[in-house]
Design an enzyme around this catalytic site. Structure first.
Site, PDB file in Angstrom:
ATOM      1  N   CYS A 175       3.409   1.766  13.724  1.00 48.71           N
ATOM      2  CA  CYS A 175       4.504   2.509  13.123  1.00 48.71           C
ATOM      3  C   CYS A 175       5.803   1.754  13.367  1.00 48.71           C
ATOM      4  CB  CYS A 175       4.573   3.944  13.617  1.00 48.71           C
ATOM      5  SG  CYS A 175       5.387   4.142  15.175  1.00 48.71           S
TER       6      CYS A 175
ATOM      7  N   GLN B 291      -7.598  -0.065   3.673  1.00 53.17           N
ATOM      8  CA  GLN B 291      -8.435  -0.599   4.760  1.00 53.17           C
ATOM      9  C   GLN B 291      -9.824  -0.984   4.249  1.00 53.17           C
ATOM     10  OE1 GLN B 291      -7.612  -1.367   7.848  1.00 53.17           O
ATOM     11  NE2 GLN B 291      -5.547  -0.534   7.794  1.00 53.17           N
TER      12      GLN B 291
ATOM     13  N   THR C 227      11.708  -6.954 -10.635  1.00 56.21           N
ATOM     14  CA  THR C 227      11.238  -8.322 -10.871  1.00 56.21           C
ATOM     15  C   THR C 227      10.030  -8.616  -9.979  1.00 56.21           C
ATOM     16  OG1 THR C 227      13.490  -8.993 -11.398  1.00 56.21           O
ATOM     17  CG2 THR C 227      11.942 -10.747 -10.815  1.00 56.21           C
TER      18      THR C 227
ATOM     19  N   GLY D  72       0.808  -1.209   0.000  1.00 58.63           N
ATOM     20  CA  GLY D  72       0.000   0.000   0.000  1.00 58.63           C
ATOM     21  C   GLY D  72       0.846   1.265   0.000  1.00 58.63           C
ATOM     22  N   THR D  73       1.940   1.235   0.731  1.00 57.11           N
ATOM     23  CA  THR D  73       2.784   2.429   0.817  1.00 57.11           C
ATOM     24  C   THR D  73       3.314   2.820  -0.558  1.00 57.11           C
ATOM     25  OG1 THR D  73       3.406   1.888   3.080  1.00 57.11           O
ATOM     26  CG2 THR D  73       4.888   3.367   1.879  1.00 57.11           C
TER      27      THR D  73
END
Ligand code: PLP
Length: 397
Positions: free
Chosen positions: A340, A191, A249, A89-90
């Site tokens: 975090c 989410q 890759t 997601g980041t």
């Protein structure tokens, strides 16, 4: 409740079965689904291959990636060629905000309660943030005021990771199309993916980020869906994979596991929404009945649409860190805000944006339920959380 290996060091007073964990942190990551594991096993054992190659081993790997792409496209309601596999997601959020901005520079606007993966990217291009209301929903009037023809990217998440508030993404899209017609609308659906119909989300947005490990797939893989014609400049440069938009890759095992998990989550979605929402509501009501002063952070599930798996509360007179420590000791895994890297609890920008007083935010507790959550988990939490709160309050008195 399920068996799980933990690295907890057993202490002399540790009477609890160390392998039995009440896991209420599904918003941080959810266990691997059997469908994902089964799909991956081949590619962690006998099968391998670089999908970018030309020979038969490579072609078989490419077929596996392409089949996974078809599955993801089907669940999201887009064309297979619109799916860009990423490392999660980041990376999908970074590519969306920075890649769209690089392709078409202009002002960038995002909601104030975005995940750090969006916020950090927005900060890098000096973007501005839009306020949310007390329940965490974007302030449509404030968004209207900040939009204009010079805006090139708007990012509003489909659902929030801390408090579970679902954003009115259709309404946001309508406003963006009218007030900033050239802007690209990105939505972080990381989410939302386990709970909402992604067809509806993708119909509203130009870019959609999803992450495998939030739907029961492996960690370290995800996708950015980029609707046809959306201008986007690559961030990862090199071999030109993923239509030159994300070099590197492919993680074949991860991608097939991701697709299998997403398909399984989508197939169960309706039934799971009802089942998990009922568990969440029982947990909310049970805690409210026995923990004096407990505050439902979004003002109750009727105040605004919320993800079925998220319960966020603030416990007056209690520090989150201390509460989480006691819960962990008793085998209940929960969190205060988003996970975090340091594991340290920091003041939540989401709660601050919602106007939750700092004093109340100090006692924040997120209990997030998911596909493995059972009635026994809720019973255990209803026994453990009130006792832990009472112990901390007694100690402070
Ligand atoms: N966006 C949201 C809303 C999230 O909750 C998360 C993870 O917590 C991310 C992005 C980042 O996803 P990943 O962990 O796959 O990098």
């Amino acid at each position: 409740m399920f068996a799980c290996d933990t690295d907890r060091v057993p202490g002399p007073s540790d009477e609890r079965d160390r392998d039995s964990v009440v896991y209420l942190d599904h918003a941080a990551t959810t266990p691997l689904r059997p469908e994902a594991r089964a799909a991956m096993l081949d590619w962690l054992g006998g099968r391998f291959g670089n999908p970018s190659g030309a020979h038969r081993v490579a072609r078989a790997a490419r077929r596996a990636v392409d089949e996974a792409r078809d599955v993801v496209a089907d669940v999201v309601g887009c064309r297979p060629g619109e799916v860009i596999f990423t490392s999660g997601g980041t990376e999908a959020d970074n590519l969306a905000v920075l890649g769209a901005h690089a392709a078409r520079p202009g002002r960038v606007v995002a909601s104030a309660i975005e995940h750090e993966a969006v916020l950090a990217a927005v900060a890098q291009v000096d973007g501005s943030l839009v306020a949310v209301d007390r329940s965490g929903r974007i302030d449509i009037e404030a968004l209207d005021a900040v939009l204009g023809p010079d805006v090139s990217v708007v990012s509003v998440m489909a659902a929030n990771n801390e408090v579970g508030t679902i954003q009115p993404i259709g309404e946001v899209a309508e406003l963006v199309r009218r007030r900033a017609p050239d802007a690209v609308l990105h939505t972080d659906a990381v989410q939302a993916a386990a709970w909402l119909d992604l067809h509806e989300v993708a119909a509203a947005a130009d870019l959609v980020a999803i992450s495998s490990h939030k739907v029961g797939g492996p960690q370290g893989v995800g996708a950015l869906v980029a609707r046809g014609g959306v201008p986007l400049r690559a961030r990862a440069l090199g071999g030109g994979q993923e239509r030159e938009l994300r070099s590197g890759t492919h993680d074949v095992a991860g991608i097939v596991g991701f697709a299998a998990a997403l398909a399984a989550a989508a197939a169960e979605r309706e039934a799971e929404r009802r089942r998990v929402a009922a568990l969440r509501d029982r947990l909310a009501a049970g805690l409210a009945a026995v923990v004096p002063g407990l505050v439902d952070t979004v003002g109750g599930v009727t105040a605004c649409p919320q993800l079925p798996g998220t319960l966020h509360v603030c416990v007056p007179g209690v520090e989150s860190d201390a509460l989480l420590f006691l819960l962990d000791e008793a085998g209940v895994c929960a969190s205060a805000a988003s996970a975090c890297a340091s594991g340290a609890q920091q003041a939540s920008h989401v709660l601050a944006a919602m106007g939750v007083p700092a004093e109340a935010a100090r006692g924040a507790l997120r209990l997030s339920l998911g596909w493995t959550t059972t009635d026994d988990d809720v019973d255990a939490a209803l026994a453990v959380v009130p006792a832990a709160v009472a112990r901390l309050r007694e100690a402070a008195a």
